[in-house]
Design an enzyme around this catalytic site. Structure first.
Site, PDB file in Angstrom:
ATOM      1  N   CYS A   1      -4.250  -1.231  -2.239  1.00 60.77           N
ATOM      2  CA  CYS A   1      -4.245   0.274  -2.560  1.00 60.77           C
ATOM      3  C   CYS A   1      -5.120   0.308  -3.584  1.00 60.77           C
ATOM      4  O   CYS A   1      -4.889  -0.225  -4.487  1.00 60.77           O
ATOM      5  CB  CYS A   1      -2.823   0.784  -2.526  1.00 60.77           C
ATOM      6  SG  CYS A   1      -3.016   2.484  -2.888  1.00 60.77           S
ATOM      7  N   ASN A   2      -6.439   0.988  -3.333  1.00 56.38           N
ATOM      8  CA  ASN A   2      -7.163   1.069  -4.437  1.00 56.38           C
ATOM      9  C   ASN A   2      -6.789   1.894  -5.524  1.00 56.38           C
ATOM     10  O   ASN A   2      -6.999   1.879  -6.832  1.00 56.38           O
ATOM     11  CB  ASN A   2      -8.669   1.598  -4.044  1.00 56.38           C
ATOM     12  CG  ASN A   2      -9.331   0.744  -3.339  1.00 56.38           C
ATOM     13  OD1 ASN A   2     -10.424   0.198  -3.821  1.00 56.38           O
ATOM     14  ND2 ASN A   2      -9.060   0.671  -1.988  1.00 56.38           N
TER      15      ASN A   2
ATOM     16  N   ASP B   1       0.690  -1.284   0.039  1.00 55.07           N
ATOM     17  CA  ASP B   1       0.066   0.139   0.072  1.00 55.07           C
ATOM     18  C   ASP B   1       0.835   1.026  -0.108  1.00 55.07           C
ATOM     19  O   ASP B   1       2.074   1.284   0.430  1.00 55.07           O
ATOM     20  CB  ASP B   1      -0.686  -0.042   1.134  1.00 55.07           C
ATOM     21  CG  ASP B   1      -1.795   1.210   1.262  1.00 55.07           C
ATOM     22  OD1 ASP B   1      -2.423   1.545   0.284  1.00 55.07           O
ATOM     23  OD2 ASP B   1      -2.016   1.833   2.183  1.00 55.07           O
ATOM     24  N   SER B   2       0.303   2.521  -0.371  1.00 60.30           N
ATOM     25  CA  SER B   2       1.118   3.637  -0.377  1.00 60.30           C
ATOM     26  C   SER B   2       1.425   3.861   1.242  1.00 60.30           C
ATOM     27  O   SER B   2       2.389   4.803   1.310  1.00 60.30           O
ATOM     28  CB  SER B   2       0.096   4.736  -0.847  1.00 60.30           C
ATOM     29  OG  SER B   2      -1.144   4.858  -0.148  1.00 60.30           O
TER      30      SER B   2
ATOM     31  N   GLU C   1      -4.832   8.727   9.047  1.00 59.37           N
ATOM     32  CA  GLU C   1      -3.467   8.490   9.336  1.00 59.37           C
ATOM     33  C   GLU C   1      -3.179   9.354  10.636  1.00 59.37           C
ATOM     34  O   GLU C   1      -2.254   9.051  11.525  1.00 59.37           O
ATOM     35  CB  GLU C   1      -2.660   9.288   8.349  1.00 59.37           C
ATOM     36  CG  GLU C   1      -2.719   8.582   6.995  1.00 59.37           C
ATOM     37  CD  GLU C   1      -1.504   7.838   6.328  1.00 59.37           C
ATOM     38  OE1 GLU C   1      -0.429   7.998   7.167  1.00 59.37           O
ATOM     39  OE2 GLU C   1      -1.584   6.960   5.579  1.00 59.37           O
TER      40      GLU C   1
ATOM     41  N   CYS D   1     -10.958   2.938  -1.027  1.00 58.29           N
ATOM     42  CA  CYS D   1      -9.687   3.428  -0.139  1.00 58.29           C
ATOM     43  C   CYS D   1      -9.453   2.569   1.080  1.00 58.29           C
ATOM     44  O   CYS D   1     -10.555   2.380   1.854  1.00 58.29           O
ATOM     45  CB  CYS D   1      -9.688   4.786  -0.147  1.00 58.29           C
ATOM     46  SG  CYS D   1      -8.147   5.409   0.773  1.00 58.29           S
ATOM     47  N   THR D   2      -8.258   1.970   1.103  1.00 62.00           N
ATOM     48  CA  THR D   2      -8.149   1.027   2.125  1.00 62.00           C
ATOM     49  C   THR D   2      -8.014   1.946   3.610  1.00 62.00           C
ATOM     50  O   THR D   2      -7.817   0.983   4.832  1.00 62.00           O
ATOM     51  CB  THR D   2      -6.785   0.033   1.875  1.00 62.00           C
ATOM     52  OG1 THR D   2      -5.918   0.763   1.558  1.00 62.00           O
ATOM     53  CG2 THR D   2      -7.274  -0.926   0.899  1.00 62.00           C
ATOM     54  N   HIS D   3      -7.659   3.023   3.555  1.00 64.83           N
ATOM     55  CA  HIS D   3      -7.730   3.802   4.777  1.00 64.83           C
ATOM     56  C   HIS D   3      -9.148   3.781   5.491  1.00 64.83           C
ATOM     57  O   HIS D   3      -9.364   3.948   6.743  1.00 64.83           O
ATOM     58  CB  HIS D   3      -7.362   5.039   4.555  1.00 64.83           C
ATOM     59  CG  HIS D   3      -6.027   5.511   4.491  1.00 64.83           C
ATOM     60  ND1 HIS D   3      -5.398   4.823   3.376  1.00 64.83           N
ATOM     61  CD2 HIS D   3      -5.070   5.900   5.337  1.00 64.83           C
ATOM     62  CE1 HIS D   3      -3.762   5.214   3.614  1.00 64.83           C
ATOM     63  NE2 HIS D   3      -3.676   6.030   4.687  1.00 64.83           N
TER      64      HIS D   3
HETATM   65  N1  DGL Z   1      -4.617   3.342   0.944  1.00 62.36           N
HETATM   66  C1  DGL Z   1      -4.863   4.366  -0.603  1.00 62.36           C
HETATM   67  C2  DGL Z   1      -5.952   3.595  -1.477  1.00 62.36           C
HETATM   68  O1  DGL Z   1      -6.611   2.640  -1.064  1.00 62.36           O
HETATM   69  C3  DGL Z   1      -5.218   5.728  -0.252  1.00 62.36           C
HETATM   70  C4  DGL Z   1      -4.129   6.526   0.383  1.00 62.36           C
HETATM   71  C5  DGL Z   1      -3.429   7.226  -0.747  1.00 62.36           C
HETATM   72  O2  DGL Z   1      -4.001   8.504  -1.218  1.00 62.36           O
HETATM   73  O3  DGL Z   1      -2.254   6.989  -0.881  1.00 62.36           O
HETATM   74  O4  DGL Z   1      -6.297   4.171  -2.367  1.00 62.36           O
END
Ligand code: DGL
Length: 248
Positions: free
Chosen positions: A70-71, A7-8, A150, A181-183
């Protein structure tokens, strides 16, 4: 099976949580590109370049499968990653679309897609959903939820005002909300409360477990999953978040 999860940043830990809950793998190697998060505000070429660099990182380990948790990466970089990889690479968008279909078979249902700016701009979820006959689709780039998560603000005034900002204009609760989004699973409880429990929430982690169950020969393991966490910056910070989120 030894897998990589990429993931990012820390968001992909919500996917790791689902994988651990189902005891699917012997070993999980997690890499968060914390030095360069967020990806969701970057352009396609940058997202692809960073994702291919992450792929290089995983070449240090003999993984059998890479999950891009990460989407944003899943929406833009999967094809390139697959071309340069000797193992399978799976993303979270297709599993999310399939999970939606399994949860809400009615193709007239109203579906709200939440994601980063880049994910929403890609139209990746809409493409997958339209192919299955869904037409009542809308999407909102809820980018502020990434730094809010975060910062660990899973409840309270800041989160509430972001939810009002993004959802205040909606006439009614959608039938389903894709947490694209995985967040976002970290604030799923607040989103659920906001919509008074009227919307079915689709979570990338649970979606990927469903997808693995259908497409791969994976079974619950008896031994605990070995976990290794890496980050491009401040790996101690990522390990601390992993301890909290995954209750390690
Ligand atoms: N976790 C990332 C996703 O699922 C989003 C966070 C980012 O912008 O890097 O898209």
């Amino acid at each position: 099976m030894r897998i990589g999860v990429f993931d990012s940043g820390v968001g992909g830990l919500s996917v790791v949580k689902s994988l651990l809950d189902h005891h699917l793998f012997e070993e999980i190697i997690y890499f968060g590109d914390t030095a360069r998060v967020p990806y969701g505000v970057k352009d396609q070429n940058t997202i692809i370049r960073y994702s291919l660099e992450a792929l290089e990182f995983f070449k240090n380990f003999e993984i059998d499968l890479l999950i891009t948790a990460c989407n944003t990466v899943s929406a833009y970089a999967l094809d390139e990653m697959r071309l340069q990889s000797t193992h399978d690479v799976i993303g979270v968008v297709d599993p999310g679309v399939l999970a939606l279909k399994n949860a809400i078979p009615d193709t007239n249902a109203s579906i709200l897609i939440l994601g980063t700016k880049a994910t929403v701009k890609s139209g990746a979820y809409e493409k997958g959903l339209r192919a299955l006959g869904y037409t009542n689709l809308s999407a909102i780039a809820t980018s502020l939820l990434v730094p809010i998560v975060e910062e660990g603000l899973y409840e309270g005034a800041v989160l509430q005002s972001a939810l009002d900002h993004y959802f205040g204009h909606l006439p009614h609760a959608p039938d389903a909300i894709i947490l694209g989004c995985t967040h976002f699973p970290l604030v799923a409880a607040a989103i659920n409360t906001y919509f008074e429990g009227k919307s079915t929430l689709i979570h990338s982690g649970e979606a990927i477990v469903e997808y693995l169950d259908h497409h791969y020969d994976v079974h619950p393991q008896s031994n605990p999953t070995q976990l290794k966490f890496f980050a491009s910056e401040n790996p101690e910070g990522l390990r601390k978040t992993a301890k909290e989120w995954l209750a390690l």
